[in-house]
Design an enzyme around this catalytic site. Structure first.
Site, PDB file in Angstrom:
ATOM      1  N   CYS A   4      36.088  49.507  56.065  1.00  0.00           N
ATOM      2  CA  CYS A   4      37.147  48.710  55.436  1.00  0.00           C
ATOM      3  C   CYS A   4      36.617  48.093  54.134  1.00  0.00           C
ATOM      4  O   CYS A   4      35.634  47.342  54.139  1.00  0.00           O
ATOM      5  CB  CYS A   4      37.625  47.621  56.387  1.00  0.00           C
ATOM      6  SG  CYS A   4      38.816  46.484  55.625  1.00  0.00           S
ATOM      7  N   CYS A   7      36.567  44.262  54.252  1.00  0.00           N
ATOM      8  CA  CYS A   7      35.471  43.748  55.090  1.00  0.00           C
ATOM      9  C   CYS A   7      34.149  43.828  54.330  1.00  0.00           C
ATOM     10  O   CYS A   7      33.313  42.919  54.445  1.00  0.00           O
ATOM     11  CB  CYS A   7      35.404  44.520  56.406  1.00  0.00           C
ATOM     12  SG  CYS A   7      36.760  44.142  57.551  1.00  0.00           S
ATOM     13  N   ASP A  30      42.210  40.907  41.810  1.00  0.00           N
ATOM     14  CA  ASP A  30      42.479  42.318  42.095  1.00  0.00           C
ATOM     15  C   ASP A  30      41.756  43.180  41.070  1.00  0.00           C
ATOM     16  O   ASP A  30      41.797  42.896  39.870  1.00  0.00           O
ATOM     17  CB  ASP A  30      43.984  42.568  42.033  1.00  0.00           C
ATOM     18  CG  ASP A  30      44.405  43.891  42.631  1.00  0.00           C
ATOM     19  OD1 ASP A  30      43.640  44.871  42.529  1.00  0.00           O
ATOM     20  OD2 ASP A  30      45.508  43.948  43.199  1.00  0.00           O
ATOM     21  N   ASN A  86      52.359  43.870  52.324  1.00  0.00           N
ATOM     22  CA  ASN A  86      52.824  45.170  52.813  1.00  0.00           C
ATOM     23  C   ASN A  86      52.254  45.464  54.199  1.00  0.00           C
ATOM     24  O   ASN A  86      51.166  45.005  54.530  1.00  0.00           O
ATOM     25  CB  ASN A  86      52.386  46.284  51.850  1.00  0.00           C
ATOM     26  CG  ASN A  86      52.975  46.102  50.468  1.00  0.00           C
ATOM     27  OD1 ASN A  86      54.181  45.985  50.319  1.00  0.00           O
ATOM     28  ND2 ASN A  86      52.131  46.070  49.460  1.00  0.00           N
ATOM     29  N   HIS A  95      43.893  46.314  55.923  1.00  0.00           N
ATOM     30  CA  HIS A  95      43.351  44.993  56.264  1.00  0.00           C
ATOM     31  C   HIS A  95      44.407  44.029  55.747  1.00  0.00           C
ATOM     32  O   HIS A  95      44.723  44.043  54.556  1.00  0.00           O
ATOM     33  CB  HIS A  95      42.009  44.773  55.546  1.00  0.00           C
ATOM     34  CG  HIS A  95      41.332  43.474  55.852  1.00  0.00           C
ATOM     35  ND1 HIS A  95      40.051  43.433  56.366  1.00  0.00           N
ATOM     36  CD2 HIS A  95      41.716  42.188  55.704  1.00  0.00           C
ATOM     37  CE1 HIS A  95      39.680  42.166  56.514  1.00  0.00           C
ATOM     38  NE2 HIS A  95      40.686  41.396  56.103  1.00  0.00           N
ATOM     39  N   HIS A  97      46.558  41.574  53.979  1.00  0.00           N
ATOM     40  CA  HIS A  97      46.321  40.847  52.731  1.00  0.00           C
ATOM     41  C   HIS A  97      47.640  40.512  52.054  1.00  0.00           C
ATOM     42  O   HIS A  97      48.654  41.167  52.273  1.00  0.00           O
ATOM     43  CB  HIS A  97      45.421  41.642  51.780  1.00  0.00           C
ATOM     44  CG  HIS A  97      45.943  42.986  51.386  1.00  0.00           C
ATOM     45  ND1 HIS A  97      45.920  44.074  52.233  1.00  0.00           N
ATOM     46  CD2 HIS A  97      46.484  43.422  50.238  1.00  0.00           C
ATOM     47  CE1 HIS A  97      46.427  45.125  51.613  1.00  0.00           C
ATOM     48  NE2 HIS A  97      46.787  44.748  50.390  1.00  0.00           N
TER      49      HIS A  97
END
Length: 129
Positions: A4, A7, A30, A86, A95, A97
Site C-alpha cells: 500500500c 502505508c 498530493d 472515493n 487505503h 483517504h
C-alpha cells in the site's frame, strides 16, 4: 499492508510533504495536485473504504478536515475547498483517504454534465424522493 502506497508514506518508506499529523491521521500534499495546495487526509491505520473504517476514526478525519479547511483558506487565500472521498471504483489507492482540494475562481475544475448524465441523475434523484 506491504504494497500500500499510503502505508509506505505513513511508515516513512516514501517521503511526503506533511502539513498536519497526529496519532490517528496524516495530511500531506498530493503528488499530482489538481490545484495549488491539493492534499490528502489519511488514517495511519489501513482501512480500505468507508465500510471498513471505524466511526471514531471517520469522525476524527472529519474534525481534521475542518482544521485543514481553515488552514488552507488562511495560507493559500483560496475561495473554498472541495472534499472528496472515493470508494472502490474511482479509488486509485485502496487505503481510505479524503481529498482536500483548494478551489480558486480560475481553477477550471467545474464538471459539466451531458444530457445523458443529467437524465441519469434525474432518475436517481426521483428514486430517492
Amino acid at each position: 499492508m506491504n504494497d500500500c502506497l499510503f502505508c509506505k508514506i505513513i511508515n516513512g518508506d516514501i517521503p511526503s510533504y506533511t502539513i498536519y499529523e497526529d496519532e490517528i491521521v496524516k495530511v500531506f500534499l498530493d503528488i499530482n495536485p489538481s490545484t495549488n495546495g491539493d492534499c490528502l487526509i489519511i488514517p495511519k491505520k489501513h482501512f480500505t473504504n468507508i465500510n471498513d473504517i471505524d466511526l471514531d476514526t471517520l469522525c476524527h478525519i472529519n474534525k481534521v478536515s475542518r482544521e485543514i479547511y481553515s488552514l488552507l483558506k488562511e495560507k493559500l487565500n483560496c475561495e473554498g475547498l472541495t472534499f472528496v472521498q472515493n470508494n472502490d471504483f474511482g479509488q486509485e489507492i485502496k487505503h481510505y483517504h479524503m481529498h482536500a482540494t483548494p478551489r480558486y475562481k480560475t481553477d477550471n475544475l467545474m464538471h459539466t454534465f451531458n444530457k445523458k448524465e443529467l437524465i441519469a441523475l434525474d432518475e436517481i434523484f426521483n428514486k430517492i424522493k
